[in-house]
Design an enzyme around this catalytic site. Structure first.
Site, PDB file in Angstrom:
ATOM      1  N   LYS A  72       0.880  -1.180   0.000  1.00  0.00           N
ATOM      2  CA  LYS A  72       0.000   0.000   0.000  1.00  0.00           C
ATOM      3  C   LYS A  72       0.909   1.219   0.000  1.00  0.00           C
ATOM      4  CE  LYS A  72      -3.980   2.277   1.918  1.00  0.00           C
ATOM      5  NZ  LYS A  72      -3.496   3.564   1.388  1.00  0.00           N
ATOM      6  N   PHE A 132      -1.382  -1.247 -10.278  1.00  0.00           N
ATOM      7  CA  PHE A 132      -1.843  -2.490  -9.666  1.00  0.00           C
ATOM      8  C   PHE A 132      -3.104  -3.054 -10.308  1.00  0.00           C
ATOM      9  CE2 PHE A 132      -3.010   1.094  -6.820  1.00  0.00           C
ATOM     10  CZ  PHE A 132      -4.393   1.111  -7.030  1.00  0.00           C
ATOM     11  N   ARG A 165      -7.440  10.734  -8.133  1.00  0.00           N
ATOM     12  CA  ARG A 165      -8.546  10.011  -7.488  1.00  0.00           C
ATOM     13  C   ARG A 165      -9.857  10.787  -7.609  1.00  0.00           C
ATOM     14  NH1 ARG A 165      -8.578   7.062  -1.698  1.00  0.00           N
ATOM     15  NH2 ARG A 165     -10.784   7.173  -1.227  1.00  0.00           N
ATOM     16  N   LYS A 199      -7.295  -2.927   3.313  1.00  0.00           N
ATOM     17  CA  LYS A 199      -6.013  -2.304   3.616  1.00  0.00           C
ATOM     18  C   LYS A 199      -5.637  -2.550   5.070  1.00  0.00           C
ATOM     19  CE  LYS A 199      -8.370   2.135   4.237  1.00  0.00           C
ATOM     20  NZ  LYS A 199      -8.541   3.507   3.699  1.00  0.00           N
ATOM     21  N   GLU A 252      -0.618   4.111  -8.325  1.00  0.00           N
ATOM     22  CA  GLU A 252      -0.160   5.190  -7.461  1.00  0.00           C
ATOM     23  C   GLU A 252       1.116   5.775  -8.054  1.00  0.00           C
ATOM     24  OE1 GLU A 252      -1.012   6.217  -4.117  1.00  0.00           O
ATOM     25  OE2 GLU A 252      -2.779   4.948  -3.904  1.00  0.00           O
ATOM     26  N   ARG A 257     -16.568   0.613  -1.773  1.00  0.00           N
ATOM     27  CA  ARG A 257     -15.655   0.144  -0.736  1.00  0.00           C
ATOM     28  C   ARG A 257     -16.223  -1.153  -0.178  1.00  0.00           C
ATOM     29  NH1 ARG A 257     -12.005   3.269   1.809  1.00  0.00           N
ATOM     30  NH2 ARG A 257     -13.151   5.185   1.319  1.00  0.00           N
ATOM     31  N   ARG A 285      -3.142   8.612  -5.865  1.00  0.00           N
ATOM     32  CA  ARG A 285      -3.838   7.656  -6.725  1.00  0.00           C
ATOM     33  C   ARG A 285      -3.902   8.232  -8.141  1.00  0.00           C
ATOM     34  NH1 ARG A 285      -7.858   3.850  -5.015  1.00  0.00           N
ATOM     35  NH2 ARG A 285      -8.250   2.393  -6.749  1.00  0.00           N
TER      36      ARG A 285
END
Length: 544
Positions: free
Chosen positions: A236, A325, A256, A403, A285, A397, A241
């Site tokens: 992470k 990712f 983001r 995370k 990221e 989410r 982002r």
């Protein structure tokens, strides 16, 4: 539609006791709005501007219009007649009037900017009633807090259009803009069938950003593996982002929040042009790395990414490295509904390892914990534990991504608190937190209202009023109170946070990131609170 109608709805939403009532109040307003007014109404009730940023906030309102611009965060009665500061001769404000004024203000640049902003904003506020002035002040300052969160707004749009909520959510995640989705659904023609057809026209388009998938949280790697196993475990990264779209030689980099920052990050464009694909959409990221590849503090990355204009020395000295990712589109094929394993296989085929996030796939908790420790040791935030089969649930989410970050805690002193609004009206909510200065006194580190249960809110309100300085004791009904209550620095609270960052806003030069309340410590006196030196030591360790 008159602005006063929307302000009344905002007040009704803030005072509504439950989610269903909020949804119905918003849906009623949207049904009455003309098609061109729908995106403005959705944006305003979501606490946003269609123009996103126009260079005006609380400080600007105070500087431009003076203290009379401020009102109770809850606002006066929306049915209250205009006050003496309003222009009784001008026609009442409409949504279109305000939206057009904000667009004009946001477009101002060059010499005389502040004066022209003052003139245009003053013209709006002069015509506004006290209730409208309060609403606009909070809207511009990002402090509307009326309970119309994204999920509530999506469901209200669905209710108004007569379609299933999941249809609106799907269109939103692919289209990126809920106001645009709402306008399509509510201006499609008569009947839910037309609205459904309009929503079905939203597809992933290379060059148009979609909302990123989000991660839930777990306190430990073991706790995450109780929910997902076997799993992929990835670093992470504490960067910004980025969502990168490529069509041939054209590359666009979005944040983001879906802002286009391509011109600021030429190194990201160069990295993506090296991919063995003609069109793709990547999620990842970007981060500033120091010697030996160690992550630099987040503010270094954020400052570099925020640099405007032509490339300069700061860009050469602080290059950003991309770590991707996920792959959402590849050469004409949308991948968001494909399982994660398939997306990862294709990602590895088009990008070299040095621009992909390091990851392992395992069902061994001990192996995952070692990977976590290594990531933290390299200066990263922790890890994300991911389901191997999950689709890319953009904008949501869920439990497919979890995370895990190391938790820092400090015992700090409450220096002041702010009266809440919405469902926290009548309670002291937002806490001003301070660390002990060994030389005497306390140093403020920031504010938080997160982590507070209703029981804690009730207790802390009573206790803080006992500690309140006489001059800040509320007069009359506390439920109508607003503003800051300063207290004697005696109450100690245990605060969890994700890290420490430099901050010119506070006298200590540092602030806590993502602070949240864990519990109060009545067993401790303020003399036993953590010191500003301890906080700076955390910052120094991260910066090193």
């Amino acid at each position: 539609m008159l602005l006063s109608e929307l302000v009344r709805t905002s007040a009704a939403v803030a005072g509504a006791p439950g989610r269903k009532a909020k949804i119905e109040a918003i849906a009623d307003l949207l049904r009455q709005a003309a098609p061109a007014e729908v995106p403005v109404a959705v944006a305003f009730l979501s606490g946003e501007l269609r123009q996103r940023q126009i260079g005006v906030g609380f400080a600007a309102i105070r500087d431009l219009l003076g203290d009379t611009a401020y009102a109770s965060p809850d606002g006066p009665d929306p049915d209250q007649p205009p006050g003496s500061a309003s222009d009784h001769t001008a026609p009442p404000l409409t949504l279109a009037d305000v939206d057009a004024a904000f667009a004009a203000i946001g477009a101002i640049s060059g010499p005389g900017t502040q004066a022209e902003r003052r003139r245009l904003l003053g013209a709006v506020f002069t015509r506004a009633t006290p209730a409208e002035r309060s609403f606009l002040t909070r809207l511009l300052g990002g402090e509307l807090h009326q309970g119309a969160l994204e999920g509530v707004m999506s469901d209200a749009v669905a209710r108004a259009a007569g379609v299933r909520p999941e249809e609106v959510r799907r269109a939103h995640l692919l289209g990126g803009s809920l106001p645009a989705v709402a306008q399509a659904a509510l201006s499609a023609g008569d009947g839910p069938e037309a609205a459904s057809a309009a929503l079905g026209e939203f597809h992933l388009q290379v060059g148009r950003p979609l909302r990123p998938m989000l991660a839930a949280s777990a306190p430990t790697v073991a706790a995450a593996f109780e929910r997902v196993s076997p799993a992929a475990v990835e670093w992470k990264i504490d960067g910004i982002r980025i969502q990168v779209h490529r069509q041939g030689s054209q590359v666009t980099v979005f944040t983001r929040s879906l802002d286009d920052i391509t011109a600021r990050l030429p190194e990201i464009t160069a990295a993506v042009l090296g991919a063995t694909a003609d069109s793709l959409v990547l999620d990842g990221e970007a981060i500033a790395l120091g010697r030996r590849g160690r992550a630099r503090p987040f503010q270094v990355t954020a400052s570099r990414a925020g640099t405007q204009g032509a490339p300069g020395a700061d860009r050469a000295d602080v290059p950003l490295t991309p770590f991707f990712f996920d792959l959402l589109h590849l050469d004409g094929r949308d991948l968001i509904d494909e399982p994660a394993t398939q997306r990862q296989h294709l990602l590895a085929a088009v990008l070299p390892a040095d621009v992909r996030v390091p990851r392992i796939v395992t069902s061994d908790v001990a192996e995952a914990e070692r990977f976590f420790a290594d990531a933290v040791g390299r200066g990263h935030e922790g890890v994300v534990v991911k389901s191997l089969d999950a689709p890319y649930a953009a904008g949501r989410r869920g439990s497919e991504w979890i995370k895990v970050k190391p938790r820092h805690t400090l015992d700090l002193v409450v220096l002041a608190a702010e009266w809440g609004h919405g469902r926290r009206r009548g309670w002291l909510s937002n806490l001003h937190l301070g660390a002990r200065d060994p030389a005497g006194g306390f140093v403020m580190l920031g504010k938080t209202f997160k982590g507070l249960t209703d029981q804690m809110l009730g207790w802390q309100t009573s206790r803080l009023l006992e500690l309140a300085e006489q001059a800040t004791q509320p007069a009359g009904d506390p439920a109508r109170a607003y503003g800051v209550v300063r207290v004697r620095p005696e109450l100690v609270v245990e605060i969890a946070f994700d890290g420490v960052q430099a901050s010119p806003r506070y006298p200590g030069g540092v602030a806590l990131r993502f602070a949240r309340v864990l519990r109060y410590r009545p067993d401790k006196t303020a003399a036993a609170a953590d010191t500003i030196d301890a906080v700076r030591a955390i910052w120094t360790g991260a910066a090193g």
